[in-house]
Design a protein around this motif. Structure first.
Motif, short mmCIF file in Angstrom:
data_model
loop_
_atom_site.label_atom_id
_atom_site.label_comp_id
_atom_site.label_asym_id
_atom_site.label_seq_id
_atom_site.Cartn_x
_atom_site.Cartn_y
_atom_site.Cartn_z
N ASN A 87 0.78 -1.50 0.04
CA ASN A 87 0.04 -0.03 0.06
C ASN A 87 0.99 1.33 0.00
OD1 ASN A 87 0.78 0.38 2.68
ND2 ASN A 87 -1.06 0.09 3.65
N THR A 88 1.94 1.18 0.02
CA THR A 88 2.86 2.51 0.34
C THR A 88 2.75 3.27 -1.03
OG1 THR A 88 4.72 1.36 -0.42
CG2 THR A 88 4.67 1.60 1.94
N LEU A 89 2.51 2.77 -2.01
CA LEU A 89 2.42 3.81 -3.39
C LEU A 89 1.10 4.14 -3.92
CD1 LEU A 89 5.37 2.19 -5.36
CD2 LEU A 89 5.61 4.12 -3.83
N SER A 90 0.06 3.34 -3.16
CA SER A 90 -1.33 3.55 -3.54
C SER A 90 -1.83 5.03 -3.31
CB SER A 90 -2.13 2.60 -2.73
OG SER A 90 -3.75 3.05 -3.03
N PRO A 91 -2.10 5.74 -4.33
CA PRO A 91 -2.71 6.95 -4.26
C PRO A 91 -4.00 6.87 -3.18
CG PRO A 91 -3.26 6.40 -6.25
CD PRO A 91 -2.56 5.30 -5.70
N TRP A 92 -4.72 5.97 -3.12
CA TRP A 92 -6.00 5.96 -2.13
C TRP A 92 -5.73 5.88 -0.84
CZ3 TRP A 92 -5.88 3.71 -7.04
CH2 TRP A 92 -6.83 4.08 -7.97
N VAL A 93 -4.39 4.98 -0.61
CA VAL A 93 -4.15 4.83 0.62
C VAL A 93 -3.21 6.16 1.28
CG1 VAL A 93 -2.14 3.46 1.99
CG2 VAL A 93 -3.59 2.36 0.56
N GLN A 94 -2.70 6.80 0.19
CA GLN A 94 -1.81 7.97 0.81
C GLN A 94 -2.86 8.99 1.16
OE1 GLN A 94 0.97 8.87 -2.45
NE2 GLN A 94 2.28 7.19 -1.84
N ALA A 95 -3.99 9.21 0.33
CA ALA A 95 -4.93 10.30 0.69
C ALA A 95 -5.64 9.95 2.02
CB ALA A 95 -6.11 10.17 -0.56
N GLN A 96 -5.75 8.55 2.21
CA GLN A 96 -6.50 8.27 3.64
C GLN A 96 -5.52 8.51 4.61
OE1 GLN A 96 -6.97 4.20 4.29
NE2 GLN A 96 -8.85 4.15 5.73
N ARG A 97 -4.21 8.24 4.52
CA ARG A 97 -3.33 8.58 5.49
C ARG A 97 -3.29 10.07 5.89
NH1 ARG A 97 1.86 4.96 3.39
NH2 ARG A 97 1.18 3.01 4.18
N ALA A 98 -3.35 10.71 4.72
CA ALA A 98 -3.17 12.44 4.89
C ALA A 98 -4.46 12.66 5.67
CB ALA A 98 -3.24 12.95 3.39
N GLU A 99 -5.53 11.93 5.32
CA GLU A 99 -7.09 12.42 6.03
C GLU A 99 -6.85 12.01 7.44
OE1 GLU A 99 -11.41 10.85 6.01
OE2 GLU A 99 -10.80 11.48 3.97
N LEU A 100 -6.45 10.96 7.78
CA LEU A 100 -6.24 10.48 9.03
C LEU A 100 -5.54 11.33 10.01
CD1 LEU A 100 -6.62 6.54 8.66
CD2 LEU A 100 -8.29 8.08 9.59
N LYS A 101 -4.35 11.92 9.51
CA LYS A 101 -3.29 12.65 10.12
C LYS A 101 -3.77 14.04 10.34
CE LYS A 101 0.84 10.16 8.59
NZ LYS A 101 2.27 10.49 8.00
N GLY A 102 -4.66 14.31 9.40
CA GLY A 102 -5.19 15.68 9.70
C GLY A 102 -6.11 16.07 10.49
#
Length: 95
Positions: free
Chosen positions: A80-95
């Motif tokens: 999942n490290t390169l998935s744009p969906w996972v990266q977007a979800q991580r950004a949302e959860l961190k914010g």
């Protein structure tokens, strides 16, 4: 607060009384994080009836599940490290 008698609806009078009687509150040692820091004390066993204890347990379980979901969603894996969906979800959860 101890003199209020309200029928027909649930109130948080016992909780408010516990806040006002808490030794740190009485000493003026409180801030915006007071309730969260002292929640276990403020929601002590004698203050809660059986239904309220059950609801508190459910709320704690939901909060723990949410934290676990957040933790695992942020955990990097090879898949999942390169998935744009996972990266977007991580950004949302961190914010």
């Amino acid at each position: 607060l101890g003199e209020y008698q309200i029928s027909g609806v649930r109130t948080n009078l016992r909780f408010l009384s516990a806040v006002l009687a808490h030794p740190a509150f009485v000493r003026g040692e409180y801030d915006i994080g007071f309730v969260m820091r002292e929640l276990a004390t403020l929601l002590s066993e004698p203050m809660l009836d059986a239904e309220q204890r059950e609801l508190a347990a459910i709320a704690a379980a939901v909060a723990a599940a949410h934290e676990e979901k957040k933790r695992t969603a942020l955990a990097p894996t090879a898949a999942n490290t390169l998935s744009p969906w996972v990266q977007a979800q991580r950004a949302e959860l961190k914010g």
